[in-house]
Design a protein around this motif. Structure first.
Motif, PDB file in Angstrom:
ATOM      1  N   PHE A  73       0.812  -1.216   0.000  1.00 47.88           N
ATOM      2  CA  PHE A  73       0.000   0.000   0.000  1.00 47.88           C
ATOM      3  C   PHE A  73       0.849   1.271   0.000  1.00 47.88           C
ATOM      4  O   PHE A  73       0.637   2.170  -0.810  1.00 47.88           O
ATOM      5  N   LEU A  74       1.823   1.367   0.892  1.00 48.93           N
ATOM      6  CA  LEU A  74       2.617   2.596   1.000  1.00 48.93           C
ATOM      7  C   LEU A  74       3.483   2.832  -0.232  1.00 48.93           C
ATOM      8  O   LEU A  74       3.589   3.962  -0.712  1.00 48.93           O
ATOM      9  N   LEU A  75       4.117   1.786  -0.737  1.00 47.52           N
ATOM     10  CA  LEU A  75       4.973   1.960  -1.912  1.00 47.52           C
ATOM     11  C   LEU A  75       4.172   2.098  -3.200  1.00 47.52           C
ATOM     12  O   LEU A  75       4.688   2.581  -4.206  1.00 47.52           O
ATOM     13  N   GLY A  76       2.908   1.681  -3.177  1.00 43.03           N
ATOM     14  CA  GLY A  76       2.065   1.803  -4.355  1.00 43.03           C
ATOM     15  C   GLY A  76       1.958   3.237  -4.847  1.00 43.03           C
ATOM     16  O   GLY A  76       1.826   3.488  -6.046  1.00 43.03           O
ATOM     17  N   ALA A  77       2.053   4.183  -3.943  1.00 45.07           N
ATOM     18  CA  ALA A  77       2.002   5.597  -4.323  1.00 45.07           C
ATOM     19  C   ALA A  77       3.204   6.000  -5.178  1.00 45.07           C
ATOM     20  O   ALA A  77       3.145   6.980  -5.914  1.00 45.07           O
ATOM     21  N   PHE A  78       4.282   5.216  -5.106  1.00 46.23           N
ATOM     22  CA  PHE A  78       5.502   5.518  -5.859  1.00 46.23           C
ATOM     23  C   PHE A  78       5.706   4.560  -7.026  1.00 46.23           C
ATOM     24  O   PHE A  78       6.806   4.417  -7.541  1.00 46.23           O
ATOM     25  N   LYS A  79       4.626   3.908  -7.463  1.00 45.84           N
ATOM     26  CA  LYS A  79       4.712   2.888  -8.506  1.00 45.84           C
ATOM     27  C   LYS A  79       5.445   3.380  -9.747  1.00 45.84           C
ATOM     28  O   LYS A  79       6.358   2.720 -10.248  1.00 45.84           O
ATOM     29  N   ASP A  80       5.064   4.532 -10.267  1.00 44.80           N
ATOM     30  CA  ASP A  80       5.674   5.033 -11.503  1.00 44.80           C
ATOM     31  C   ASP A  80       7.173   5.245 -11.337  1.00 44.80           C
ATOM     32  O   ASP A  80       7.963   4.887 -12.215  1.00 44.80           O
TER      33      ASP A  80
END
Length: 111
Positions: A73-80
């Protein structure tokens, strides 16, 4: 959760692809604090990688690299950003291998 899927075709053959995958795993461990395990197979090798918030596999054949990663969840915001970094690293490793492969092919023809 966010998923990352990256595929890269190559013409390295299994032995060279295996060496490149080992280097990729070493970089993932040192640069991104990943824990990697490498399993060799006859037609396909698999690198399993994990760290807090990330898990995935890099499948290696004589013709292709296929990476699948699942971000928490937390790292999903930095996917790109994470995906672009993985692509950059994998493409750099592949680009570094191309001149060596061409030189070997030229030597083979000359011999």
């Amino acid at each position: 959760m966010a998923d990352i899927h990256i595929e890269r075709d190559h013409t390295l053959g299994m032995a060279a692809a295996r060496k490149l995958a080992w280097r990729w795993a070493e970089q993932a461990e040192s640069d991104f604090d990943m824990s990697c395990t490498y399993e060799e197979g006859e037609a396909c090798d698999e690198v399993q990688f994990t760290r807090s918030g990330v898990s995935g596999t890099l499948k290696v054949t004589g013709e292709r690299f296929e990476l699948d990663a699942r971000l928490g969840f937390l790292l999903g915001a930095f996917k790109d950003r994470i995906e672009s970094e993985i692509v950059k690293n994998l493409d750099a490793l592949l680009a570094a291998k191309k001149p060596a492969a061409k030189a070997a092919a030229k030597k083979k023809k000359a011999g």
